[in-house]
Motif scaffolding. Structure first.
Motif, PDB file in Angstrom:
ATOM      1  N   LYS A  15     -36.307 -18.256  -6.137  1.00 19.32           N
ATOM      2  CA  LYS A  15     -36.567 -18.053  -4.707  1.00 19.32           C
ATOM      3  C   LYS A  15     -37.919 -17.369  -4.503  1.00 19.32           C
ATOM      4  N   ILE A  19     -41.255 -18.611  -2.414  1.00 18.71           N
ATOM      5  CA  ILE A  19     -41.869 -17.813  -1.351  1.00 18.71           C
ATOM      6  C   ILE A  19     -43.354 -17.589  -1.634  1.00 18.71           C
ATOM      7  N   THR A 106     -41.838 -27.536   4.091  1.00 19.99           N
ATOM      8  CA  THR A 106     -41.095 -26.683   3.168  1.00 19.99           C
ATOM      9  C   THR A 106     -41.622 -26.756   1.743  1.00 19.99           C
ATOM     10  N   VAL A 121     -33.585 -24.142  -3.603  1.00 16.22           N
ATOM     11  CA  VAL A 121     -34.258 -23.256  -2.663  1.00 16.22           C
ATOM     12  C   VAL A 121     -35.142 -24.111  -1.763  1.00 16.22           C
ATOM     13  N   HIS A 123     -37.796 -23.361   1.201  1.00 22.11           N
ATOM     14  CA  HIS A 123     -38.506 -22.279   1.895  1.00 22.11           C
ATOM     15  C   HIS A 123     -39.479 -22.868   2.901  1.00 22.11           C
ATOM     16  N   ASN A 128     -41.016 -18.601   8.209  1.00 19.03           N
ATOM     17  CA  ASN A 128     -40.494 -17.500   7.390  1.00 19.03           C
ATOM     18  C   ASN A 128     -38.979 -17.584   7.221  1.00 19.03           C
ATOM     19  N   LYS A 129     -38.500 -18.796   6.900  1.00 20.47           N
ATOM     20  CA  LYS A 129     -37.062 -18.990   6.720  1.00 20.47           C
ATOM     21  C   LYS A 129     -36.799 -19.666   5.382  1.00 20.47           C
ATOM     22  N   THR A 130     -35.778 -19.178   4.689  1.00 20.77           N
ATOM     23  CA  THR A 130     -35.446 -19.703   3.367  1.00 20.77           C
ATOM     24  C   THR A 130     -33.972 -20.064   3.318  1.00 20.77           C
ATOM     25  N   SER A 141     -28.905 -18.590   4.498  1.00 21.18           N
ATOM     26  CA  SER A 141     -30.267 -18.631   5.002  1.00 21.18           C
ATOM     27  C   SER A 141     -30.786 -17.203   5.017  1.00 21.18           C
TER      28      SER A 141
END
Length: 265
Positions: A15, A19, A106, A121, A123, A128-130, A141
């Motif tokens: 993750k 990011i 994404t 994952v 992202h 700013n959402k994963t 989420s």
């Protein structure tokens, strides 16, 4: 064969890699740019490759599994078909969304095991959402560090169908599916692999895909959907939706193109 153990620590590392790749994309996305295409040294290509290199380097640092990325897709089938477990990566999914600057693109990283996505994952750095999901474990989420468990929701009673669809006109195949559902329906528009995440999060009931996609477009979000209790099956537009459909699988053939598929609960 090298022993591989999946752990929460590994999940968090993957993750974080996604990011960080998103941060590299955003440095380019936030610049002023106008016209470009994927064939030249454009901001899009720059962002794609920056994310790709960061993800590949990051995954190599935490595991010895092979990696298939959209930006290194020339690995021959003779080699790929020997893989039972590998990372499937799309460093920047949603080319049109990136160009339009609507934020719906994404970074996708999936773990594929024996043809099935078991962890993923997705992202979305601009919003700013994963999304994170693991088959048989669950999905969540995360926004600004706040995690929310997500669950796919089946259609019930007389409620309006919420169908993930295109912002533009619908194909005859999609119209045929919509007609077969009965009752009212509402189209929910979204870009990139976030389409599958809408079903995973219970914000839509169904996502029928009758356009071309590649395996790296769907692998990570497919894992999120499975973790959230949804299913992703091969779609035959000439058969009823409740027919016994086969699950969508990965790395089973020379081509990396997916068949048509349906995300549902």
């Amino acid at each position: 064969m090298t022993t591989f153990t999946f752990s929460l620590e590994l999940a968090d590392k993957v993750k974080q890699i996604a990011i960080e790749a998103g941060e590299k994309i955003m440095k380019i996305y936030d610049q002023d740019f106008t016209i470009y295409d994927k064939s030249d040294s454009s901001p899009l290509t720059e962002a794609d490759l920056a994310a790709h290199h960061h993800i590949v380097d990051g995954l190599k640092a935490i595991s010895s599994l092979p990696i298939l990325s959209e930006e290194s897709a020339d690995i021959p089938w003779s080699e790929r078909k020997t893989w039972v477990r590998y990372w499937l990566v799309d460093p920047l999914d949603g080319t049109k969304e990136f160009i339009k600057k609507n934020g719906e693109f994404t970074v996708n990283i999936a773990l594929i095991e024996y043809g099935e996505p078991t962890f993923g994952v997705v992202h979305a750095p601009a919003i700013n959402k994963t999304f994170v999901g693991q088959k048989g474990v669950g999905a969540y989420s995360e926004v600004n560090g706040l995690k929310t468990n997500i669950k796919a929701k089946p259609h019930t009673g007389n409620e309006k169908w919420k169908i993930v669809g295109s912002r533009s006109h619908q194909s005859p195949e999609i119209n045929k599916i919509l007609d077969s559902l009965g009752g009212e329906h509402e189209l929910v528009a979204m870009g990139s692999s976030l389409k599958l995440c809408l079903v995973a999060s219970g914000e839509a009931h169904m996502y029928p895909r009758v356009g071309p996609t590649s395996e790296w477009d769907t692998g990570a979000a497919h894992a999120v959907a499975l973790g959230a209790g949804a299913k992703v099956t091969v779609l035959d537009v000439n058969k009823p939706l409740d027919a016994d459909a086969s699950p969508l699988r990965y790395n089973q053939k020379d081509s990396v193109l997916n068949p048509y598929f349906l995300v549902s609960c």
